[in-house]
Design a protein around this motif. Sequence first.
Motif, PDB file in Angstrom:
ATOM      1  N   ASP A   1     -38.095   1.462  75.267  1.00 26.62           N
ATOM      2  CA  ASP A   1     -38.933   1.874  74.376  1.00 26.62           C
ATOM      3  C   ASP A   1     -38.897   1.805  73.050  1.00 26.62           C
ATOM      4  O   ASP A   1     -40.047   1.920  72.323  1.00 26.62           O
ATOM      5  CB  ASP A   1     -38.689   3.685  74.720  1.00 26.62           C
ATOM      6  CG  ASP A   1     -39.172   3.972  76.178  1.00 26.62           C
ATOM      7  OD1 ASP A   1     -39.969   3.436  76.607  1.00 26.62           O
ATOM      8  OD2 ASP A   1     -38.524   5.196  76.420  1.00 26.62           O
ATOM      9  N   ASP A   2     -37.825   1.501  72.585  1.00 25.86           N
ATOM     10  CA  ASP A   2     -37.356   1.054  71.078  1.00 25.86           C
ATOM     11  C   ASP A   2     -38.069  -0.407  70.992  1.00 25.86           C
ATOM     12  O   ASP A   2     -38.735  -0.392  69.939  1.00 25.86           O
ATOM     13  CB  ASP A   2     -36.273   1.020  70.830  1.00 25.86           C
ATOM     14  CG  ASP A   2     -35.345   2.330  70.649  1.00 25.86           C
ATOM     15  OD1 ASP A   2     -36.119   3.469  70.685  1.00 25.86           O
ATOM     16  OD2 ASP A   2     -34.059   2.486  70.905  1.00 25.86           O
ATOM     17  N   GLY A   3     -37.978  -1.158  72.062  1.00 23.28           N
ATOM     18  CA  GLY A   3     -38.704  -2.586  71.821  1.00 23.28           C
ATOM     19  C   GLY A   3     -40.144  -2.538  71.592  1.00 23.28           C
ATOM     20  O   GLY A   3     -40.808  -3.003  70.815  1.00 23.28           O
TER      21      GLY A   3
ATOM     22  N   HIS B   1     -42.862  -3.180  68.850  1.00 22.96           N
ATOM     23  CA  HIS B   1     -43.846  -4.170  68.909  1.00 22.96           C
ATOM     24  C   HIS B   1     -45.345  -3.550  68.244  1.00 22.96           C
ATOM     25  O   HIS B   1     -45.882  -4.548  67.526  1.00 22.96           O
ATOM     26  CB  HIS B   1     -44.033  -4.500  70.322  1.00 22.96           C
ATOM     27  CG  HIS B   1     -45.327  -5.360  70.535  1.00 22.96           C
ATOM     28  ND1 HIS B   1     -45.104  -6.785  70.494  1.00 22.96           N
ATOM     29  CD2 HIS B   1     -46.570  -5.107  71.050  1.00 22.96           C
ATOM     30  CE1 HIS B   1     -46.669  -7.413  70.574  1.00 22.96           C
ATOM     31  NE2 HIS B   1     -47.400  -6.461  71.192  1.00 22.96           N
ATOM     32  N   ARG B   2     -45.346  -2.498  68.275  1.00 27.00           N
ATOM     33  CA  ARG B   2     -46.633  -1.576  67.865  1.00 27.00           C
ATOM     34  C   ARG B   2     -46.623  -1.571  66.461  1.00 27.00           C
ATOM     35  O   ARG B   2     -47.652  -1.834  65.832  1.00 27.00           O
ATOM     36  CB  ARG B   2     -46.660  -0.044  68.516  1.00 27.00           C
ATOM     37  CG  ARG B   2     -46.843  -0.023  70.016  1.00 27.00           C
ATOM     38  CD  ARG B   2     -46.935   1.479  70.361  1.00 27.00           C
ATOM     39  NE  ARG B   2     -48.110   2.088  69.774  1.00 27.00           N
ATOM     40  CZ  ARG B   2     -49.275   2.363  70.545  1.00 27.00           C
ATOM     41  NH1 ARG B   2     -49.455   2.216  71.862  1.00 27.00           N
ATOM     42  NH2 ARG B   2     -50.554   3.008  70.022  1.00 27.00           N
ATOM     43  N   GLU B   3     -45.291  -1.614  65.752  1.00 24.41           N
ATOM     44  CA  GLU B   3     -45.156  -1.588  64.375  1.00 24.41           C
ATOM     45  C   GLU B   3     -45.472  -3.090  63.932  1.00 24.41           C
ATOM     46  O   GLU B   3     -46.239  -3.460  63.029  1.00 24.41           O
ATOM     47  CB  GLU B   3     -43.941  -1.426  63.794  1.00 24.41           C
ATOM     48  CG  GLU B   3     -43.569   0.154  64.042  1.00 24.41           C
ATOM     49  CD  GLU B   3     -42.081   0.478  63.692  1.00 24.41           C
ATOM     50  OE1 GLU B   3     -41.217  -0.577  63.264  1.00 24.41           O
ATOM     51  OE2 GLU B   3     -41.721   1.635  63.825  1.00 24.41           O
ATOM     52  N   PHE B   4     -44.959  -4.120  64.788  1.00 22.63           N
ATOM     53  CA  PHE B   4     -45.168  -5.493  64.677  1.00 22.63           C
ATOM     54  C   PHE B   4     -46.822  -5.723  64.294  1.00 22.63           C
ATOM     55  O   PHE B   4     -47.481  -6.549  63.471  1.00 22.63           O
ATOM     56  CB  PHE B   4     -44.658  -6.522  65.493  1.00 22.63           C
ATOM     57  CG  PHE B   4     -45.113  -7.727  65.509  1.00 22.63           C
ATOM     58  CD1 PHE B   4     -44.947  -8.654  64.913  1.00 22.63           C
ATOM     59  CD2 PHE B   4     -46.146  -8.141  66.734  1.00 22.63           C
ATOM     60  CE1 PHE B   4     -45.556  -9.938  64.766  1.00 22.63           C
ATOM     61  CE2 PHE B   4     -46.644  -9.189  66.744  1.00 22.63           C
ATOM     62  CZ  PHE B   4     -46.385 -10.310  65.918  1.00 22.63           C
ATOM     63  N   LEU B   5     -47.394  -5.158  65.503  1.00 23.57           N
ATOM     64  CA  LEU B   5     -49.095  -5.200  65.562  1.00 23.57           C
ATOM     65  C   LEU B   5     -49.808  -4.672  64.394  1.00 23.57           C
ATOM     66  O   LEU B   5     -50.733  -5.204  63.910  1.00 23.57           O
ATOM     67  CB  LEU B   5     -49.534  -4.719  66.794  1.00 23.57           C
ATOM     68  CG  LEU B   5     -49.217  -5.447  68.181  1.00 23.57           C
ATOM     69  CD1 LEU B   5     -49.719  -4.756  69.228  1.00 23.57           C
ATOM     70  CD2 LEU B   5     -49.593  -6.907  68.246  1.00 23.57           C
ATOM     71  N   SER B   6     -49.318  -3.496  64.078  1.00 26.25           N
ATOM     72  CA  SER B   6     -49.851  -2.972  62.648  1.00 26.25           C
ATOM     73  C   SER B   6     -49.618  -3.727  61.691  1.00 26.25           C
ATOM     74  O   SER B   6     -50.364  -3.716  60.725  1.00 26.25           O
ATOM     75  CB  SER B   6     -49.104  -1.561  62.675  1.00 26.25           C
ATOM     76  OG  SER B   6     -49.724  -0.879  61.298  1.00 26.25           O
TER      77      SER B   6
END
Length: 331
Positions: free
Chosen positions: A222-224, A228-233
Motif C-alpha cells: 500500500d505504501d509503495g 507511485h501515485r505521488e510520483f505520477l502527480s
Amino acid sequence: MSEMSDIMRSDGYIRLYTSIASSGSQKGIIYIEDAVDRVFWEKAINAICPDKYDIKPYSQPGAEGKRKLEREYSKLHKRLLVAIDADYDYICPDRNAYASELNNNPFILHTYFYSKESYIHTPEAIDYLTNSVHLNVKTEHSIHQALQRYSAVIFNALCLFSWLHNRNAQQYRENAFNQCIALPNGVKILNADLTVNEAALHQLTLNVENYMNQYSQHINDDDGFARHREFLSDRGLRPDNSLLFTNGHTLLDSIFRPAYDMFIKKSRSNENAWVTANYNENQARDRKNQVRNHYDNNCKLTTMLHHCEAYQTTPFWRRITDKLSQIESID
C-alpha cells in the motif's frame, strides 16, 4: 557493433558528414522513429536551435523504429540525439532498462505524454481546432467536457495499471488496461447533437470498475502504491489529463477523430441553416457556395490536425524545449 559503426556515431564524423551534406554548416543528427514524426520534432528544434540538427528517420516504413532506436541510447551525445514517443516509459520508468534510460539520459528527447498524437487532445489544441472552423456562426459542442470526463473515469485505473506494469511489465501487460478504457466499436463519446454520450461513459465506468476490482487485489504494498501515485502527480498526471498518458494513437483514431468529424459536419450544417435564415434565395446560393468552398478547402479533418500548433503553449511542450535548451548548454 562494428568499428565503422562506432566511427559513424562519433562527434567528429557527424560534424564532417553534415558539413558535406549541407555545404559547410556543421550540424548534429537527431534520429526519429518514422518520417511522419518529422514535422512534430522540427517544430521543437526550430524553436530552440534552428539549423543545428538534421532530422532523420531511423527505420524504413513499417519497422519498429523505437525498438531499434533504444539500442542507440548508450551511444548518444550532444551531436547525436534521438527523439521518440515516451509511450508508458515516462510514467513507468522501471519497467525495463530502456525506460530507465529514457528518463535519465540527457540526450533523449521524448514526448512526456504517451505520443505526439497526445498533444492534439490538450485543451489548447482543442480550442484551436474547434474555433478555427466556423465562418458565420459558432457551433456549440461538448468535446472538452466529454474528454475531461473520460479522463476522470480512467484516472484510477491508469494509476493502478502503471504501478503494476512498472513493477512487472511481463505479468501486467498493456492489453488488459487498453481494453478496459476503450469504447466499443462504433460507439462515440458524443451524441449526434454534440452533447456528452452519457451511455458510453456509463459503460466505460463499469469497465473500469471491473478492471479495478480484478487488479486491485494485486496491490501488495500500500505504501509503495501511494508513493507511485505521488510520483505520477509530480510528473503532471491528474484526473483531468490522464487520457494524455494513454495510447495517443488509439485516443486519436477511436475517440477524438470521430467526435471532431461530427463537429465539423454539424458546423457545416449549421452554417448552411444560418445562411438560409438570413439571406434571400439568390443571395443564399452564393453564400452557400462560400460555405462549401470553406469547408472543402480549409476544414478537412486530417489537414486541420496536421497543421495544429496550439499545443506549443502547454507546459509539457515546454518540457521538450527546456531539455533542448539544456542540451545546447552542454559543452
